[in-house]
Design an enzyme around this catalytic site. Structure first.
Site, mmCIF file in Angstrom:
data_model
loop_
_atom_site.group_PDB
_atom_site.id
_atom_site.type_symbol
_atom_site.label_atom_id
_atom_site.label_comp_id
_atom_site.label_asym_id
_atom_site.label_seq_id
_atom_site.Cartn_x
_atom_site.Cartn_y
_atom_site.Cartn_z
ATOM 1 C CD GLU B 52 -7.507 55.143 -11.442
ATOM 2 O OE1 GLU B 52 -8.164 54.090 -11.228
ATOM 3 O OE2 GLU B 52 -6.283 55.146 -11.666
ATOM 4 C CG PHE B 114 3.050 51.449 -20.561
ATOM 5 C CD1 PHE B 114 2.442 50.206 -20.398
ATOM 6 C CD2 PHE B 114 3.289 52.218 -19.438
ATOM 7 C CE1 PHE B 114 2.091 49.751 -19.148
ATOM 8 C CE2 PHE B 114 2.944 51.763 -18.176
ATOM 9 C CZ PHE B 114 2.347 50.524 -18.033
ATOM 10 C CD GLN B 115 -0.164 53.100 -17.141
ATOM 11 O OE1 GLN B 115 0.325 54.179 -16.813
ATOM 12 N NE2 GLN B 115 -0.621 52.210 -16.261
ATOM 13 C CE LYS B 164 6.183 61.806 -16.969
ATOM 14 N NZ LYS B 164 6.716 60.471 -16.635
ATOM 15 C CG MET B 491 -34.909 47.686 -9.388
ATOM 16 S SD MET B 491 -36.544 47.961 -8.639
ATOM 17 C CE MET B 491 -36.328 49.590 -7.933
#
Lengths: 167, 589
Positions: B52, B114-115, B164, B491
């Site tokens: 993502e 969940f999630q 949802k 760097m």
């Protein structure tokens, strides 16, 4: 660095307050007092808050707050252009009835009012500017010590400052 | 009567109304109703990423190169949190983006389901705004507002969190896409005060050592043409921030290149000695100003910015112009034309004389310590990374879109690739996100299928999002990846050399690097490895050759691991205090 009063009108929507408070934490500004409630227009809430900042920082705070999408308007108030009020409630326990009487008398001489008086508890209320509230609390502490070294304020609740513009 | 649609379909229809071409996303439980709505339509193409974070960088690259908001779709919980780095990247660089995150059903919010993650809370410090959908009915108006907020004023990312249940296929509402956006508390400024422009122009005419200091806001506002015309007519030197490169053509004689920590000697010297600085869509970042107390001691500061809070945040502006840069340029260019048409010959002569004097100083600085754009390969020596960028510039005729990751390679690209067009150079300047380059290049390529898109990276940054090589194959993205391989976190290593006695704590891994050629071949792409300066030109020529035009080519260039980026600002110094090379650095230690 001086105490600054900021008045914010924002959309009365869930999460709007957390954006303002979050911004202060995120940008390392402090909040000394915070007072929030709906206004005469129920779709808008008013936040009055006090912070400690110099002029440059204050300008930056106002601009950052103004950037929030849900902030309708924001203004730094102060000095003669506003009237501010804060409420403080204090309770005193473990005082004798006689002691409580003289505490209440004293408080009333400072324009405080007595809300509760029972055998074991006294509750007093005072309304004034932030500075007057500070002064009131100092006087009450001094008075209690004068009556007995064991007496003190059991609990102190301040509402935070609310303010209204004068012009 | 308008048709009735479920929340998922309302969302997709609204995105279509907004003219969205691509959604960069990754499916998951809470977003499945939306994914089903995507399946049942043809107008918007969904790009399936492999992580993502990469989706957000792709949307970002698409947005920065096209000027249109990029769109991301992720699921709840880890999908949402993985997107945070990319959202913060877009926020810091003011890129327009709309991120749609699935959320657990409304009745489970707050139960540690969940999630479940409080996406609005987690993202709050790094978004311009966010919405949580309460009912499907409001989806079209929220989408409309989100795009409006993301793309106007100072652009930025907007999150729409969608529980949802609000996309339930069985609950339908009329589709009614609002034509107008009503947001009484959001009133972005565009026009400033004419009087401020007057004062700015007067200050400019009175100045003898002016500099235009141009940032990313100039690119966003689309004022490059006006800026070029204006600066050319008055012979004003132009220094660009890392984000502002390309706003004014870098190959123009009046371009001083980049300023700041790794800016050119002439840009930083000119800033320090200027008596007038006109800042256009730049924010006086600490990587530019160094110690603000020592910043440009003699200069009157004109600060033009669309974001009120950026003006006088770090450096107090003498003349503040809260306005879009293109509005300001239009106004001041008109003033310039009026002024020149009425200028007396004697005044003109005097003005041009003073300008010559200022330019002779700048040219002397350029002569003394300017960047060497004509390096020659030294046979038998390791390839210098600067030379690699110069060769890339030639191989692409200076016309490629270039994205970069973060580190030494980013600075070398900024210094040595002369960007002549706005939006041509895309990098993570504010947040400094390693792993940005490849997915950003993918988004650029989506937005510009016919153009050459190059990602300049280092092996450290590249490995932070290299899984997207798989996505590149799936969608046939012919990106050219230029990997300046110095076998170290260059760097970090440079700072350790300069400030920590050369103790390379956790910055090297040369024994465990993959063979990148084999690696990219395993992903179905072309790999070219270049070692030795004598092979540089031919290797790059092959990478950009016609037979490989439609292929992703990864060019692994083994560069000198000991090279440092110079100039480098002296810590806590003024802009005129720079370390110019290794000899000076060693002498000061």
């Amino acid at each position: 660095m001086t105490r600054q009063l900021i008045s914010i009108l924002l959309e009365n929507e869930p999460g709007a307050l957390s954006r303002v408070v979050g911004l202060f934490a995120q940008r390392n500004y402090n909040i000394e007092t915070l007072c929030v409630a709906p206004t005469e227009d129920p779709t808008l809430s008013r936040i009055t808050l006090t912070t400690v900042a110099d002029g440059v920082r204050l300008k930056q705070i106002v601009r950052q707050v103004n950037k929030l999408i849900e902030v309708y308007s924001v203004k730094a108030l102060g000095g003669a252009n506003c009237l501010e009020r804060e409420l403080v409630i204090i309770s005193i326990s473990n005082a004798s009835s006689k002691q409580l009487d003289s505490v209440i008398d004293f408080a009333q001489s400072l324009n405080a009012s007595s809300l509760v008086k029972s055998e074991e508890l006294g509750i007093l209320q005072f309304v004034g500017s932030g500075e007057e509230v500070d002064h009131y609390i100092n006087c009450m502490n001094a008075k209690l010590v004068e009556l007995s070294p064991d007496l003190k304020i059991a609990e102190l609740v301040r509402s935070g400052v609310a303010a209204i513009e004068l012009n | 009567m308008a048709e009735e649609l479920s929340g998922g379909d309302l969302l997709i229809r609204s995105l279509q109304e907004e003219g969205v071409e691509y959604i960069f996303g990754y499916p998951g439980g809470a977003a499945l109703h939306i994914y089903d709505a995507i399946f049942r339509q043809q107008k918007i193409e969904h790009i399936l990423v492999r992580h993502e974070q990469a989706a957000t960088h792709m949307a970002d690259g698409y947005a920065r190169s096209t000027g249109r908001a990029g769109v991301v779709l992720v699921t709840s919980g880890p999908g949402a949190t993985n997107a945070i780095t990319g959202i913060a990247t877009a926020y810091m660089d003011s890129a327009p983006m709309v991120v749609i995150s699935g959320q657990v059903p409304s009745d489970l919010i707050g139960t540690d389901a969940f999630q479940e993650t409080d996406m609005v809370g987690v993202s709050r410090p790094v978004v311009k705004h966010s919405f949580i959908v309460k009912t499907a009915k409001e989806i079209p108006s929220i989408v409309r507002k989100a795009f409006h907020i993301a793309s106007t004023g100072r652009p930025g990312p907007v999150v729409i969190d969608i529980p949802k249940d609000t996309t339930d296929p069985n609950v339908k509402f009329q589709f009614d896409f609002p034509e107008e956006v009503k947001l009484r508390s959001y009133r972005p400024i565009f026009e400033g005060e004419d009087s401020a422009v007057d004062r700015a122009f007067k200050a400019l005419i009175c100045s003898t050592r002016p500099v235009l200091y141009v940032g990313g806001g100039a690119i966003t506002s689309g004022c490059s043409e006006l800026l070029t015309e204006f600066a050319s007519a008055l012979k004003i030197p132009v220094a660009a921030t890392l984000m502002g490169l390309g706003a004014f053509p870098c190959s123009h004689r009046q371009s001083l290149g980049m300023l700041g920590m790794h800016g050119t000697y002439e840009a930083n010297m000119a800033m320090h000695e200027a008596d007038l600085i006109i800042s256009l869509g730049a924010r006086f970042d600490d990587r530019v100003t160094n110690d603000p107390k020592k910043f440009c001691p003699d200069a009157t500061i004109v600060h033009v910015d669309i974001d009120e809070a950026s003006v006088s945040k770090i450096i107090e502006a003498d003349i503040a112009v809260m306005a879009d840069s293109s509005w300001f340029m239009k106004k001041i260019e008109t003033k310039r034309q009026e002024y020149l048409s009425q200028e007396q010959p004697g005044d003109r002569e005097k003005r041009e004389e003073l300008s010559e004097l200022w330019w002779s100083k700048i040219e002397a600085w350029r002569e003394q310590h300017g960047l060497d754009h004509n390096r020659k390969p030294e046979i038998g020596k390791p390839i210098s990374p600067q030379l690699a960028i110069q060769a890339l510039y030639r191989a692409t005729e200076g016309k490629a879109f270039v994205t970069s990751d973060v580190g030494q390679h980013q600075m070398f690209a900024a210094q040595y690739y002369k960007f002549d067009e706005p939006r041509q150079w895309i990098n993570s300047g504010g947040l400094g996100t390693m792993g940005f380059g490849l997915p950003a290049a993918m988004g650029v390529q989506m937005g510009h299928p016919e153009r050459t898109v190059v990602c300049v990276t280092g092996e450290g940054s590249f490995m932070m999002n290299m899984q997207e090589l798989s996505t590149c194959l799936q969608y046939g993205l012919p990106i050219k990846i230029i990997n300046l391989n110095n076998q170290a976190l260059g760097m970090v290593k440079q700072w350790q050399d300069m400030q920590y006695g050369g103790r390379h704590s956790q910055s090297t891994y040369s024994d465990s690097l993959p063979d990148f050629k084999t690696l990219v071949e395993a992903f179905g792409h072309i790999g070219i490895k270049i070692e030795g300066a004598e092979n540089l030109e031919s290797g790059l020529k092959e990478a950009f050759s016609e037979p490989l035009r439609n292929k992703l080519v990864f060019v692994d260039i083994w560069v000198d691991p000991d090279e440092h980026v110079y100039p480098m600002a002296v810590k806590g110094g003024a802009m005129n205090e720079m370390v110019l090379g290794k000899a000076q650095e060693e002498a000061s230690q």
